[in-house]
Design an enzyme around this catalytic site. Structure first.
Site, PDB file in Angstrom:
ATOM      1  N   GLU A  23     -25.901  18.302   1.425  1.00 14.73           N
ATOM      2  CA  GLU A  23     -26.547  19.094   2.473  1.00 14.73           C
ATOM      3  C   GLU A  23     -26.620  18.336   3.795  1.00 14.73           C
ATOM      4  O   GLU A  23     -26.555  18.937   4.868  1.00 14.73           O
ATOM      5  CB  GLU A  23     -27.936  19.545   2.030  1.00 14.73           C
ATOM      6  CG  GLU A  23     -27.929  20.509   0.863  1.00 14.73           C
ATOM      7  CD  GLU A  23     -27.091  21.753   1.122  1.00 14.73           C
ATOM      8  OE1 GLU A  23     -26.995  22.193   2.288  1.00 14.73           O
ATOM      9  OE2 GLU A  23     -26.513  22.283   0.152  1.00 14.73           O
ATOM     10  N   HIS A  56     -22.618  18.158  10.533  1.00 14.03           N
ATOM     11  CA  HIS A  56     -21.726  19.118  11.177  1.00 14.03           C
ATOM     12  C   HIS A  56     -22.457  19.829  12.323  1.00 14.03           C
ATOM     13  O   HIS A  56     -21.872  20.112  13.376  1.00 14.03           O
ATOM     14  CB  HIS A  56     -21.246  20.121  10.132  1.00 14.03           C
ATOM     15  CG  HIS A  56     -19.958  20.792  10.462  1.00 14.03           C
ATOM     16  ND1 HIS A  56     -19.352  21.693   9.620  1.00 14.03           N
ATOM     17  CD2 HIS A  56     -19.151  20.723  11.547  1.00 14.03           C
ATOM     18  CE1 HIS A  56     -18.228  22.133  10.164  1.00 14.03           C
ATOM     19  NE2 HIS A  56     -18.083  21.563  11.343  1.00 14.03           N
TER      20      HIS A  56
END
Length: 686
Positions: A469, A475
């Protein structure tokens, strides 16, 4: 409701525009939505009324900057409904979801707006636009086209009706699932039945029971997937059966039965796909991904099913032999239990004994954060002055090596009654140059909260999830794009899991593991010999893991390959036939998600796209080999991965970004090696 009374109507004054959660109340959302939606429509109307020739500046820029109030409202709400789904918020969701769908249709089915966008699209390569601007035009044109912008008036009304029905059904599906999952928690009267669980686990079960009014009892709560993490440790076979059956029967009967909802949603999606010119919903989804066609998805999956099933059957034979020595005819609820015994015998691994080496805070700060700092030079500073939406939420400020602020990271790691299952990343604020905003990113997990004063000890799988995660978080945090539509994880669904899966590699990277894997009481580092045994054991169980994943993937494909004339009378029967047709009808290996609790595809945005995990793993496995071939955990490697992939969001063709990193087209062989799908030697008993 005026702005001073509704904090959603004004820009937050907190650092990074972190929402002022302490001031936001359930009654604020619907008024903020109504005002925000009206504002956005008025702003978009100005694009249409503009009589100047359509250009990037007078069409795309207003499209990107319109609707800030609505965006703020929606991002806060959908974060809360995932993690704090109180009955009041669930009621709001029932009101908000169809209204939001109708609002989106009003935008995307606006023919005049689409015509001005189409003009910019037609001239995009001759208008002196930068590559990112061309990409933005193309993404918007695709968004409008796929939403039905070119449909005639009658068909557009039909599409709106389908979208409304789907919005209502999706909300009902996940609310049913949450209620069914809470109701399916297993109550234990006698702590002796919990033999095999640690004292901390039993104390946590007692606390959970007490919290829900079952005083003096013990409550074993369920996580989202079929396989429950306590099964490998429960010595009581009857309790294993109860837990397994509670998991696999969730939302399959009674007032919270999701079977009829799944059928209705699949049929509506098939009708919508046909209306939009696609043979099936799966074809509609694949066309917007890196896969591009369902045929390419099939080509991948067809390579994986036979060896995965072969490996799973070989594992089953070993487990059956081990169970027989205990006088047990092995059943599905015994698989994880005896699989753990194989690890103990063959690899001398006791994963329960390893949990004290994986304390949550140590894994987070000395593992996850440490790896990110080593690779990217970023730092994490706790912000005790900033509050999340729940007392469990922790807030960190993230900075680049230069000290330049990067964004905020929020960690919400513990399970609770109002939180949906699984693990996920949300964005509360999206980065973009045009808005000047920095990212605010949330990670959610569902780790069992320990009793007060006790440490939170993780399983190896939970450590992996934490790293995974955080890959999504990176990202979002590293996004460095000009426009919100291209920010962070705004990439094709079958690409979005790639960076997160790459980040899993650092879980067992020697210098990272040595830094965080220390006994919570003694501080002793995890022995190198144990680490070697963990690595040696990685292929054990891959047959099961791959087969259960493929079962869910091909079930997803089956639901979304139906056509408008397909008749489905019973969801469970359809599921059984789909698994049989896929060659994955294995009683011992049920799919990772069965239909009635397959949240990813019926209320989570992965409809016909659950294949994305294995598709992205091709790229992940290749990238892991690239890291290793280029020196592993170095700043040079981290900086290149950041610049080529993590920072570009959707501003660049994702496969072009991968080719730029690897220097060639990706191949499937690293994935096959990783999952043991090329093994020529049969498995043998321990």
């Amino acid at each position: 409701m005026s702005a001073p009374d509704n904090p959603l109507l004004t820009q937050s004054s907190l650092p990074y525009q972190l929402p002022p959660f302490s001031r936001i109340k359930p009654e604020h959302f619907l008024p903020a939505f109504q005002i925000g939606a009206a504002e956005q429509l008025a702003q978009l109307a100005e694009i249409v009324s503009n009589t100047d020739p359509a250009t990037f500046e007078n069409v795309l820029i207003p499209l990107e900057t319109a609707g800030t109030t609505l965006t703020r409202t929606v991002q806060v709400f959908y974060n809360l409904i995932s993690s704090m789904a109180t009955p009041v918020l669930q009621w709001v969701e029932g009101q908000l979801s169809p209204r939001l769908t109708a609002h989106q249709d009003e935008i995307y089915l606006n023919r005049a707006l689409f015509e001005r966008l189409s003009t910019v699209y037609a001239t995009r390569n001759d208008a002196g636009l930068r590559a990112e601007q061309i990409r933005l035009v193309e993404r918007y044109y695709s968004d409008f086209s796929r939403a039905g912008a070119s449909l005639g008036a009658d068909d557009a009304e039909i599409l709106k009706a389908y979208n409304q029905q789907l919005a209502v059904l999706s909300t009902r599906f996940h609310q049913n699932l949450q209620a069914a999952t809470e109701a399916a928690a297993v109550i234990v009267d006698d702590p002796a039945q919990c033999d095999g669980l640690s004292a901390d686990d039993i104390a946590a079960a007692a606390a959970a029971a007490d919290e829900r009014g079952h005083h003096g009892k013990y409550l074993l709560t369920l996580i989202l997937p079929t396989g429950q993490p306590i099964l490998p440790r429960l010595n009581n076979r009857e309790l294993r059966r109860r837990v397994h059956e509670a998991s696999t029967s969730r939302a399959s009967s009674g007032e919270h039965n999701n079977g009829p909802i799944a059928i209705e949603m699949a049929v509506l999606r098939a009708k919508r796909a046909a209306l939009l010119g696609f043979s099936t919903h799966a074809d509609y989804v694949a066309a917007d991904g890196t896969a591009s066609t369902s045929a390419k998805v099939d080509a991948l999956l067809s390579q994986l099913v036979p060896p995965a099933v072969g490996n799973a059957r070989a594992e089953a034979a070993i487990l059956a032999e081990l169970a027989a020595a205990d006088g047990v005819e092995i059943a599905a609820w015994d698989w994880l239990y005896y699989s753990e015994k194989v690890r103990a015998v063959r690899f001398e691994l006791d994963t329960e004994a390893l949990r004290p080496y994986f304390e949550l805070n140590a894994v987070l700060q000395k593992g996850v954060f440490f790896a990110a700092q080593a690779l990217y030079g970023i730092s994490f500073e706790p912000r005790e002055d900033l509050a999340g939406y729940h007392d469990d939420v922790r807030v960190f400020e993230v900075k680049n090596e230069s000290g330049e602020p990067l964004g905020l990271f929020l960690g919400d790691f513990f399970a609770r009654e109002t939180k949906r299952g699984g693990a996920w990343m949300n964005s509360l604020v999206d980065q973009s140059a045009i808005t000047g905003l920095a990212p605010v990113i949330v990670n959610n997990l569902n780790i069992t909260k320990p009793a007060t004063g006790e440490p939170a000890l993780l399983t190896i799988a939970e450590v992996k999830t934490l790293f995974h995660e955080f890959g999504h978080a990176l990202h979002g945090l590293f996004s460095d794009v000009g426009y919100p539509r291209l920010s962070g994880t705004s990439v094709p669904r079958d690409f979005v899991e790639f960076p997160s899966q790459v980040n899993e590699m650092w879980q067992f990277w020697p210098e990272v593991l040595q830094n965080y894997a220390r006994h919570v009481v003694t501080g002793e580092a995890l022995d190198h010999a144990v680490i070697d045994r963990i690595r040696a054991a990685e292929l054990w169980g891959e047959g099961f893991a791959t087969a259960e994943y493929l079962g869910a993937t091909l079930l997803d494909q089956a639901w979304h390959r139906i056509t408008t004339d397909t008749v489905i009378e019973n969801a469970q029967q359809f599921e059984a036939e789909a698994l049989e047709n896929a060659g994955l009808a294995m009683d011992m290996v049920p799919p990772r998600y069965r239909t009635t609790y397959f949240q990813h595809i019926f209320s989570g945005g992965y409809a016909a796209g659950y294949y994305a995990y294995i598709w992205a793993e091709i790229l992940d496995a290749e990238t892991v080999e690239w890291f290793k071939a280029h020196g592993g955990m170095t700043r040079a490697n981290g900086d290149k991965f950041r610049s080529e992939l993590l920072s570009v969001g959707g501003s660049r063709d994702p496969m072009a970004a991968v080719r730029s990193l690897l220097g060639r087209e990706p191949e499937i062989l690293p994935l096959l090696r990783r999952r043991g799908l090329m093994a020529k030697q049969p498995l043998t008993s321990p």
